[in-house]
Structures are given as structure tokens and as C-alpha cells.
Write a protein that holds these residues in place. Structure first.
Motif, mmCIF file in Angstrom:
data_model
loop_
_atom_site.group_PDB
_atom_site.id
_atom_site.type_symbol
_atom_site.label_atom_id
_atom_site.label_comp_id
_atom_site.label_asym_id
_atom_site.label_seq_id
_atom_site.Cartn_x
_atom_site.Cartn_y
_atom_site.Cartn_z
ATOM 1 N N MET A 29 -3.025 10.589 2.715
ATOM 2 C CA MET A 29 -3.311 11.105 4.029
ATOM 3 C C MET A 29 -2.689 12.354 4.168
ATOM 4 S SD MET A 29 -1.917 8.904 7.262
ATOM 5 C CE MET A 29 -2.169 9.103 8.964
ATOM 6 N N VAL A 88 3.459 -1.422 3.965
ATOM 7 C CA VAL A 88 2.899 0.049 3.786
ATOM 8 C C VAL A 88 4.215 0.531 3.140
ATOM 9 C CG1 VAL A 88 2.187 2.235 4.793
ATOM 10 C CG2 VAL A 88 1.100 0.083 5.324
ATOM 11 N N ILE A 91 1.544 11.119 1.229
ATOM 12 C CA ILE A 91 1.282 12.158 2.229
ATOM 13 C C ILE A 91 1.062 13.555 1.619
ATOM 14 C CG2 ILE A 91 2.287 13.376 4.235
ATOM 15 C CD1 ILE A 91 1.711 10.111 4.643
ATOM 16 N N GLU A 110 -3.378 13.704 12.388
ATOM 17 C CA GLU A 110 -3.492 13.332 11.163
ATOM 18 C C GLU A 110 -5.141 14.231 10.628
ATOM 19 O OE1 GLU A 110 -5.042 8.759 10.659
ATOM 20 O OE2 GLU A 110 -4.313 9.120 12.730
ATOM 21 N N ILE A 127 5.511 4.666 2.876
ATOM 22 C CA ILE A 127 5.421 6.168 2.948
ATOM 23 C C ILE A 127 5.890 6.803 1.864
ATOM 24 C CG2 ILE A 127 5.177 8.076 4.397
ATOM 25 C CD1 ILE A 127 5.497 6.134 6.852
ATOM 26 N N LEU A 172 1.202 5.089 0.625
ATOM 27 C CA LEU A 172 0.449 5.890 1.589
ATOM 28 C C LEU A 172 0.929 7.117 1.215
ATOM 29 C CD1 LEU A 172 -1.291 6.836 3.339
ATOM 30 C CD2 LEU A 172 0.166 6.206 5.342
ATOM 31 N N ILE A 227 -4.716 -1.099 7.458
ATOM 32 C CA ILE A 227 -3.254 -1.563 7.071
ATOM 33 C C ILE A 227 -2.813 -2.786 7.773
ATOM 34 C CG2 ILE A 227 -2.788 0.764 6.190
ATOM 35 C CD1 ILE A 227 -0.995 1.415 8.706
ATOM 36 N N LYS A 242 -3.148 5.094 -1.140
ATOM 37 C CA LYS A 242 -4.094 5.633 -0.093
ATOM 38 C C LYS A 242 -3.488 6.901 0.164
ATOM 39 C CE LYS A 242 -5.756 1.462 2.112
ATOM 40 N NZ LYS A 242 -6.766 1.357 1.382
ATOM 41 N N LEU A 289 -6.801 7.887 7.827
ATOM 42 C CA LEU A 289 -6.622 6.910 6.908
ATOM 43 C C LEU A 289 -7.978 5.942 7.349
ATOM 44 C CD1 LEU A 289 -4.611 5.219 5.285
ATOM 45 C CD2 LEU A 289 -3.467 4.661 7.183
ATOM 46 N N LEU A 310 1.071 5.144 12.591
ATOM 47 C CA LEU A 310 0.861 4.118 11.678
ATOM 48 C C LEU A 310 1.119 2.506 12.197
ATOM 49 C CD1 LEU A 310 2.252 5.350 8.244
ATOM 50 C CD2 LEU A 310 -0.048 5.064 8.980
ATOM 51 N N ILE A 339 0.870 -1.232 -0.002
ATOM 52 C CA ILE A 339 -0.042 0.066 0.053
ATOM 53 C C ILE A 339 0.877 1.075 0.020
ATOM 54 C CG2 ILE A 339 -1.754 1.281 1.343
ATOM 55 C CD1 ILE A 339 -2.698 -1.378 2.668
#
Ligand code: 5GP
Ligand code: MG
Length: 179
Positions: A70, A99, A46, A86, A101, A44, A94, A68, A90, A119, A42
Motif C-alpha cells: 500500500m 494485519v 507501506i 491512500e 503494518i 501490509l 482484510i 500486500k 488496498l 484500516l 497479512i
């Protein structure tokens, strides 16, 4: 390609060309695709700063993956460790996933460090960090940065997604502030 640009009250000069960026992003994508083959990672992303980097990086990823998004905001608290909240959360799990980032720049490392804590509470199998830029001389926390395109000096930079007071994100190249 412009050698210098003016954004609001500041002047910037060309630092990393579009072709250099493209080349390093491709190399990073190849390394990630090879390392994470079969893991269905995944990514992620930012927001906001990494949106252009992520768009280029992810189109070069050759293995099945998910993306995804975030958004985090960092606040300088009363202590020096900083604090990250955050902003755009999310929503999906997860748990037990790999993951990656995707970040634009790691400066002091505070934002990334706080993000890792957030996370890790969600029990992923593994977290890797992919940052377009790193300012190694400014790092204040111990971070294992798995993938990076460029190590840079402590100068303020804009372009390729990064802003100066919200402007300059649309520049194709990366520019450095001139004194
Ligand atoms: P850190 O928590 O690692 O000190 O800071 C990370 C964040 O600071 C980045 O995600 C980015 O938003 C911002 N930042 C740090 N250095 C620069 C820079 O040179 N230019 C821009 N535009 N943002 C930066
Ligand atoms: Mg960022």
C-alpha cells in the motif's frame, strides 16, 4: 562500509550498521512468527520507504502469511492532525484477518494514526504495527507499537530504504544527518 556519505546538498554519517540492522530484523521476525503462529497474518507493506526492511523481515518470517502493498501520502492540512490519503489502495479484503503494518519509521505518528483509521473501517480481526525505526521523543499521538527494531533520536536519517529527496534508499546502512 562508508563512514560518511553525501546526498545532494547534505552530509550524513554512519548511524546503524548493516549487521546491527540484520540482527534486529531477525529478532523481530522471530517474535512475530511466534506471536502470530496459526493466525496466517497479512503483512501490509507501506511503500516506498519500507520496501527493503519488508524484504528482509518477510524472508525471516517462518509462519504461513500473505503480503500486500500500500502506498500512502501525507499532507499537512490546515489543522495539525495531518491527513493521509491512500495513493495505492488496498484492493482485497482484510476482514477478520490479522494485519501487520510494516513501516520504515514512525516520527510524529500522524501517518500511522491515520492509516489505522483507514484500516479499521475494513473490519480486520486485529492490527499490529511493526516499524523499523521509532522517534519516541517526537511522537504526538498515542500509538501502541507492537514491534520495533530501533528507537532513535529526532535526527533525520537515510538509507536501508529511507530517502533524502528520493536518493539514498540503496544504502545498506542507516545514516544520520550531520549538522
Ligand atoms: P510521521 O507521520 O510519523 O510524522 O512521519 C512518518 C513518515 O515521515 C515516514 O513514513 C517517513 O516517510 C517520513 N520520515 C520521518 N522521519 C524521517 C527520517 O528521519 N528520514 C526519512 N527519510 N523519512 C522520515
Ligand atoms: Mg513510511
Amino acid at each position: 562500509m562508508m563512514e560518511t556519505v553525501e546526498i545532494k546538498d547534505k552530509k550524513f554519517s554512519l548511524y546503524i550498521s548493516e549487521s546491527e540492522i540484520k540482527e534486529e530484523v531477525k529478532k523481530m521476525a522471530a517474535a512475530i512468527s511466534s506471536d502470530l503462529e496459526g493466525k496466517r497474518p497479512i503483512f501490509l507493506v507501506i511503500l516506498n520507504g519500507s520496501f527493503i526492511f519488508a524484504a528482509d523481515l518477510l524472508r525471516e518470517i517462518s509462519i504461513p502469511c500473505e503480503m500486500k502493498f500500500m502506498r500512502v501520502a501525507s499532507y499537512e492540512g490546515t489543522n495539525s492532525t495531518g491527513n493521509v490519503t491512500e495513493v495505492l489502495g488496498l484492493d482485497e479484503s482484510i476482514e477478520e484477518r490479522t494485519v501487520v503494518i510494516v513501516e520504515d519509521i514512525i516520527d510524529s505518528g500522524t501517518t500511522m494514526n491515520e492509516l489505522l483509521k483507514i484500516l479499521e473501517r475494513r473490519s480486520p480481526a486485529e492490527i499490529r504495527i511493526a516499524s523499523l525505526l521509532v522517534k519516541p521523543k517526537n511522537l504526538k499521538v498515542k500509538l501502541e507499537i507492537d514491534y520495533r527494531c530501533f528507537d532513535i533520536e529526532n535526527d533525520f536519517i537515510v538509507g536501508y530504504g529511507l530517502d533524502y529527496n528520493q536518493e539514498g534508499r540503496n544504502l545498506k546502512e542507516i545514516y544520520k544527518i550531520t549538522d
